[in-house]
Design a protein around this motif. Structure first.
Motif, PDB file in Angstrom:
ATOM      1  N   VAL A 114      51.170  25.676  36.438  1.00 37.37           N
ATOM      2  CA  VAL A 114      52.545  25.387  36.855  1.00 37.37           C
ATOM      3  C   VAL A 114      53.405  25.079  35.631  1.00 37.37           C
ATOM      4  O   VAL A 114      54.536  25.563  35.510  1.00 37.37           O
ATOM      5  CB  VAL A 114      52.565  24.212  37.851  1.00 37.37           C
ATOM      6  CG1 VAL A 114      54.002  23.838  38.208  1.00 37.37           C
ATOM      7  CG2 VAL A 114      51.775  24.565  39.112  1.00 37.37           C
ATOM      8  N   GLY A 174      52.937  18.472  42.403  1.00 38.95           N
ATOM      9  CA  GLY A 174      53.805  19.347  41.638  1.00 38.95           C
ATOM     10  C   GLY A 174      55.256  18.988  41.853  1.00 38.95           C
ATOM     11  O   GLY A 174      55.655  18.598  42.955  1.00 38.95           O
ATOM     12  N   ILE A 217      53.742  13.608  35.824  1.00 43.16           N
ATOM     13  CA  ILE A 217      54.551  14.829  35.845  1.00 43.16           C
ATOM     14  C   ILE A 217      55.732  14.694  34.886  1.00 43.16           C
ATOM     15  O   ILE A 217      56.053  15.623  34.121  1.00 43.16           O
ATOM     16  CB  ILE A 217      55.043  15.118  37.274  1.00 43.16           C
ATOM     17  CG1 ILE A 217      53.883  15.548  38.162  1.00 43.16           C
ATOM     18  CG2 ILE A 217      56.123  16.197  37.264  1.00 43.16           C
ATOM     19  CD1 ILE A 217      54.251  15.704  39.624  1.00 43.16           C
ATOM     20  N   CYS A 228      52.631  20.270  37.196  1.00 38.93           N
ATOM     21  CA  CYS A 228      51.696  19.884  38.248  1.00 38.93           C
ATOM     22  C   CYS A 228      50.546  19.128  37.595  1.00 38.93           C
ATOM     23  O   CYS A 228      50.096  19.500  36.505  1.00 38.93           O
ATOM     24  CB  CYS A 228      51.176  21.118  38.991  1.00 38.93           C
ATOM     25  SG  CYS A 228      50.037  20.754  40.336  1.00 38.93           S
ATOM     26  N   THR A 249      46.105  23.516  37.663  1.00 38.74           N
ATOM     27  CA  THR A 249      47.306  22.680  37.586  1.00 38.74           C
ATOM     28  C   THR A 249      48.147  22.983  36.344  1.00 38.74           C
ATOM     29  O   THR A 249      49.380  22.942  36.407  1.00 38.74           O
ATOM     30  CB  THR A 249      46.925  21.190  37.598  1.00 38.74           C
ATOM     31  OG1 THR A 249      45.954  20.933  36.587  1.00 38.74           O
ATOM     32  CG2 THR A 249      46.345  20.799  38.947  1.00 38.74           C
TER      33      THR A 249
END
Length: 732
Positions: free
Chosen positions: A129, A180, A212, A149, A126
């Protein structure tokens, strides 16, 4: 260029963004860390624009085994073909990035993620990203960033949400949700869950959106630091494919004809009508115009088809195949479709048809994984194949593509929560979904088909699973949520939202979203509509097979589980494996012995039972009072050795072989005789004393004269034999 580092803490974890030291010839590069797990993200944009009518983005995630201090497996001892996990991570990076680039961007973009350190505590997927987003930002590439993400877990005991949980925390979580997107909308979602409710999933998604946004804010701080040290980032200039008004107007003049061509429930017929119309539209351009405007014509033709389909849905409420928004295509369900295989199921929804086949194997046939994650392997495996004939096309056959790996992983994730444990069902389970025909939602058809094949194989699922794909159309200020989308609605729509689950709750989800206006209300509507669709489909399945079969099929291996003392393992294996090989050769069964003494035996037609009896006999310790019919395997002056069990002998003393006095053991027994005996004693060393049951009368003794004549004689000095005198004892 000066190195810049930004460290921060969020949700109990420590993160680092760093740029300016490595890979300085790339358009942009950034190192991202969580704990000690470290990934290098590089972004390179080609200088020239490509002659494509699509955005050429490629993403590669490279698992380096040195990141976990291991030498790669295999003959070459170097990283070669990416693992399934690496492929899925590359897809995870790609999906939020792709819709963030401007329309008409035709320069080739390559993102490479290289794992440098995997600390076996924090995952590297993750965070990649966020690293890719930072690399693009540092490189001055135009995109709608920053992006990030997060993985959202939930403590199964307390219900507390966790952001980017460690591997240990994930072991105690009933949710594994990856989101994401940007600070304002979600563009990608993957989820596995232990049958949680729609409301709980919505809460987790809302929490994930907040997380996020927090990571995007930290990226802004990092970029601000970078510009303080290295000066303002110069946005690179890239020529975009701009619409040409004349081309647009001439093509969109055929709007009514395109709407008519799209109204056909048969996929191949509709595609042919659309292709014929597009050829007719192209023909109204001269050869010079077609050469000059080739890309613009291709883009506008796609735009016409997209616009006509979308307007049809939002204005008339009717879809291209005549269905209304929440209607599911006709369903056909056939369990037990193939003979001889361990389990099979055919599932068809509209023109999407999937045949799933289940195979049961020994636990030692589990899939071993050679990745940088602390996961050794898995015993439930799902594979998904999408051959070109399923869409009426020709194409290359070979190793699975990213799409096939992703769809297989989704179906596997959907069924994993309902797979019985090893103790309940000691098999390795493999399901293969063969797509026979496709017009959208083949991954959900494979989930349903796999449930059928597992139930047909006699796998005691906790609950059956079904799945449905949802879509979204936002056009002319209107929004419509679609149930059971077909291929055209996926390709030309704003959302592909797949939801799998049981009657109890959700087990897996996947979403790709192109719409920035995806509100919580729309998500709630989509999830509730999906629940209705799932239940409708599940009921159709249960009409044909209401529960898993109570027994596995005759063609499937019967697996018996035994537990033997660890000090008896060597007896079962034997010197150089002689004993266990003999058992397998004689019975035809397969035997797998674990270090803790657990023995798994697999075989068909009674082979497993025969092998189990052999092993039980080897480890069996006779107890006082037990009776056996044994075979005489050895004779000694003091008695006979009788084999009670394979490798287990007892001594039948000469005094207990018959009623009365026995002079010679050979007078009563011979090697190979069978005798009924009872265990009298087992001493500390394991030596067994026996008594004979149903003792015969002892043989009559020989006459005294004969006995005397048989006494040994010695010769005197004259060479004549003389009778040996009895030995006399002297007084003390």
């Amino acid at each position: 260029m000066t190195k810049v580092t930004h460290e921060f803490d969020l949700y109990g974890k420590h993160y680092t963004l760093e740029a300016g030291e490595l890979a300085k010839q790339a358009t942009g590069a950034c190192i991202v860390k969580c704990g000690d797990s470290t990934v290098l993200l590089t972004a390179v944009v080609s200088k020239e624009r490509k002659d494509y009518d699509f955005f050429p983005l490629t993403v590669d995630f490279i698992e380096k085994m040195y990141a976990v201090g291991r030498v790669p497996g295999g003959y070459l001892k170097r990283e070669a073909r990416p693992s399934e996990k690496a492929t899925l991570t590359a897809r995870m990076i790609d999906r939020p990035l792709r819709p963030s680039f401007p329309d008409g961007f035709r320069n080739e973009v390559q993102i490479v993620a290289t794992s440098l350190v995997a600390d076996q505590v924090n995952a590297v997927d993750t965070i990649s990203v966020m690293g890719a987003s930072a690399a693009l930002a540092v490189g001055g590439v135009p995109f709608e960033g920053p992006l990030a993400c997060v993985r959202i877990g939930r403590n199964a005991d307390t219900g507390e949400f966790l952001v980017n949980p460690t591997y240990e925390e994930r072991d105690h979580s009933d949710l594994d949700l990856e989101l994401g997107g940007s600070s304002t909308f979600i563009s990608m979602l993957e989820a596995g869950a232990d049958e949680i409710s729609e409301e709980d999933m919505l809460s987790a998604m809302a929490f994930g959106q907040e997380a996020i946004a927090a990571f995007c804010e930290e990226q802004k701080k990092f970029i601000a630091k970078w510009e303080e040290v290295n000066g303002p980032i110069v946005k690179r200039e890239y020529i975009l494919d701009e619409p040409i008004a004349e081309v647009h107007d001439r093509i969109f003049a055929y709007y009514d004809q395109m709407s008519a061509a799209l109204k056909d429930a048969d996929k191949q017929s509709r595609m042919q009508k659309v292709a014929d119309l597009m050829d007719e539209i192209k023909a109204q351009f001269t050869e010079e115009e077609q050469e000059l405007w080739s890309r613009a014509i291709a883009v506008e033709l796609k735009g016409l088809e997209k616009h006509a389909m979308r307007v049809m849905v939002v204005e008339t409420g009717e879809r291209v195949d005549g269905r209304v928004a929440d209607e599911i295509r006709p369903i056909m369900v056939k369990p037990d479709y193939l003979p001889l295989v361990h389990g099979s199921g055919l599932f068809q929804r509209g023109q999407t048809q999937v045949l799933s086949i289940c195979t049961l194997g020994m636990l030692n046939e589990w899939q071993r994984l050679d990745t940088i994650e602390p996961m050794d392997g898995k015993r439930y495996i799902h594979h998904y194949n999408f051959p070109p004939f399923c869409t009426g096309e020709t194409g290359r056959m070979g190793s699975p593509k990213r799409r096939e790996i992703g769809h297989g992983a989704l179906a596997e994730r959907a069924l994993l929560p309902v797979i019985p444990s090893e103790e309940e069902f000691p098999y390795t389970i493999r399901v293969v979904s063969e797509v026979m025909e496709s017009n959208g939602s083949s991954s959900m058809a494979s989930t349903c088909g796999s449930t059928l094949s597992l139930m047909d194989a006699g796998v005691p699922l906790k609950r059956p699973v079904s799945g449905v794909a949802m879509g979204l159309i936002q056009e002319n200020g209107k929004t419509v949520v679609l149930t059971d989308i077909q291929g055209l609605e996926d390709f030309l729509g704003d959302m592909d939202f797949k939801v799998c689950g049981t009657t109890k709750g959700i087990t897996a989800m996947q979403m790709d979203n192109k719409a920035t206006g995806l509100t919580p209300e729309i998500l709630r509507s989509a999830l509730l509509q999906a629940q209705e669709g799932r239940m409708f489909i599940l009921n159709k399945m249960l009409e044909q097979i209401p529960a898993p079969r109570t027994e596995t099929k005759e063609t499937a291996p019967q697996i018996i589980s035994l537990s033997i003392p660890t000090d008896k393992i060597r007896d079962v294996i034997g010197s150089g494996g002689k004993v266990i090989r003999g058992i397998q050769e004689d019975t035809g069964a397969t035997v797998d012995i674990q270090e803790d003494g657990t023995v798994f035996i697999a075989g068909t037609n009674g082979a497993a039972e025969a092998a189990a009896e052999r092993i039980k006999a080897i480890v069996k310790v006779p107890e006082v009072g037990e009776e056996y019919t044994g075979r005489v395997v050895g004779l000694q002056p003091f008695g006979a050795f009788v084999e009670l069990l394979p490798g287990k002998d007892g001594l039948l003393h000469i005094s207990r072989v018959a009623q009365g006095r026995v002079e010679k053991i050979e007078d009563v027994l011979a090697v190979g005789d069978e005798v009924k005996v009872q265990v009298l004693e087992v001493d500390e060393k394991g030596k067994i004393s026996l008594d004979r049951l149903d003792k015969p009368e002892a043989p009559q003794g020989a006459p005294k004269k004969d006995r005397e004549e048989r006494r040994p004689r010695r010769q005197n000095d004259n060479g004549n034999a003389e009778r040996r005198q009895p030995r006399r004892h002297h007084d003390a």
